[in-house]
Design an enzyme around this catalytic site. Structure first.
Site, short mmCIF file in Angstrom:
data_model
loop_
_atom_site.label_atom_id
_atom_site.label_comp_id
_atom_site.label_asym_id
_atom_site.label_seq_id
_atom_site.Cartn_x
_atom_site.Cartn_y
_atom_site.Cartn_z
N SER A 1 1.03 3.86 -3.08
CA SER A 1 0.57 5.23 -2.87
C SER A 1 1.64 6.23 -3.28
O SER A 1 1.34 7.28 -3.86
CB SER A 1 0.17 5.44 -1.41
OG SER A 1 1.29 5.43 -0.55
N LYS A 2 2.89 5.92 -2.98
CA LYS A 2 3.97 6.86 -3.30
C LYS A 2 4.30 6.83 -4.79
O LYS A 2 4.66 7.87 -5.37
CB LYS A 2 5.20 6.53 -2.46
CG LYS A 2 4.99 6.72 -0.96
CD LYS A 2 4.61 8.15 -0.61
CE LYS A 2 4.57 8.37 0.90
NZ LYS A 2 4.28 9.78 1.26
N ALA B 1 0.83 -1.20 0.00
CA ALA B 1 0.00 0.00 0.00
C ALA B 1 0.87 1.25 0.00
O ALA B 1 0.62 2.20 -0.75
CB ALA B 1 -0.93 -0.01 1.21
N TYR B 2 1.88 1.27 0.84
CA TYR B 2 2.75 2.44 0.94
C TYR B 2 3.48 2.68 -0.38
O TYR B 2 3.48 3.80 -0.91
CB TYR B 2 3.75 2.25 2.08
CG TYR B 2 4.59 3.47 2.37
CD1 TYR B 2 4.07 4.52 3.13
CD2 TYR B 2 5.88 3.59 1.89
CE1 TYR B 2 4.82 5.65 3.40
CE2 TYR B 2 6.65 4.72 2.14
CZ TYR B 2 6.11 5.74 2.90
OH TYR B 2 6.87 6.86 3.16
N SER B 3 4.08 1.64 -0.93
CA SER B 3 4.81 1.79 -2.19
C SER B 3 3.89 2.23 -3.32
O SER B 3 4.24 3.11 -4.12
CB SER B 3 5.50 0.47 -2.56
OG SER B 3 6.47 0.12 -1.60
#
Length: 256
Positions: free
Chosen positions: A166-167, A162-164
């Site tokens: 989103s970025k 999710a973090y990767s």
């Protein structure tokens, strides 16, 4: 150390009560700017602003804002414009880490929450502030937007789906907004730091921390002040031709 002329400029920093946000605000104020910190916790914002306004300085203020709520964003922006008259820089720094798990073990609600904060929040703030900037006179530019992405958005990372994602999307949003405003006297750029020594980093297990450190050739996490110095340049009128750009602060980790 370089100083950037931010005299009289008004800057909004989302996630302003956190480590990167406070570092950005502190350096901006030292270079002459007025800064509005946006975050969800009033207690944390009060603490941050109190620290920034020490020694007779009174250039930091705050707004309690949920960046995923467009009504909150609109209200906070209207308040800041009423106080300051214009917005010269927006730093989209608000973000959360999410679960550290392989995709098939993640909770869809958690995945959606990370996307909401890290991507939708930046979209909503950019949408509102860019509209404001487009109506402002050039002095000599209309404004600057800086998105705080991550090296994980360029490379991906196991157990950070999710973090990767989103970025990575935030990098694409940066390039899109930059192309849309290129002739308008507005620059839109992003920075892609390696892991920094922040509260988010303290959520990591010792094993995860070691895994990340092993990916950074310099062998350390980036300091928040190092990120702030890059952002200060991108929010200054010295940054007049770079737009849609991705500025790595990865200690050698970036491979492209």
């Amino acid at each position: 150390m370089n100083a950037y002329d931010l005299t009289g400029k008004v800057m909004i920093v989302t996630g302003g009560a956190g480590g990167i946000g406070r570092a950005v605000a502190s350096l901006a104020i030292a270079n002459g700017a007025r800064v509005s910190l946006w975050d969800q916790s009033e207690a944390d914002l009060l603490h941050a602003v109190d620290g920034l306004n020490r020694n007779g300085v009174d250039r930091a203020s705050f707004q309690v804002v949920d960046v995923t709520n467009e009504h909150d964003v609109a209200r906070a922006l209207a308040d800041d414009v009423a106080i300051h008259g214009r917005i010269d820089a927006l730093v989209n720094n608000a973000g959360i880490l999410g679960e550290v798990l392989p995709l098939w073990e993640t909770d869809p609600a958690n995945f959606r929450r990370v996307i909401e904060v890290n991507l939708i929040g930046a979209y909503l703030c950019s949408r509102a502030v860019l509209k404001q900037m487009l109506g402002q006179p050039r002095t000599p530019l209309r404004g600057h937007v800086v998105n705080v992405a991550s090296i994980q958005g360029k490379e991906g990372m196991p157990r950070a789906g999710a973090y990767s994602a989103s970025k990575a999307a935030l990098i694409a949003l940066t390039k899109t907004a930059a192309k849309e405003t290129a002739e308008s006297g507005i620059t839109v750029n992003c920075v892609t730091p390696a892991a920094a020594e922040t509260a988010m980093a303290r959520e990591l297990s010792a094993q995860r921390r070691a895994e990340i450190l092993n990916r950074i050739p310099m062998g350390r996490f980036v300091e928040v002040e190092e990120i702030a110095r890059m952002i200060a340049f991108l929010c200054s009128d010295d940054c007049s031709f770079s737009t849609g750009a991705v500025f790595d602060i990865s200690g050698g980790r970036a491979t492209y």
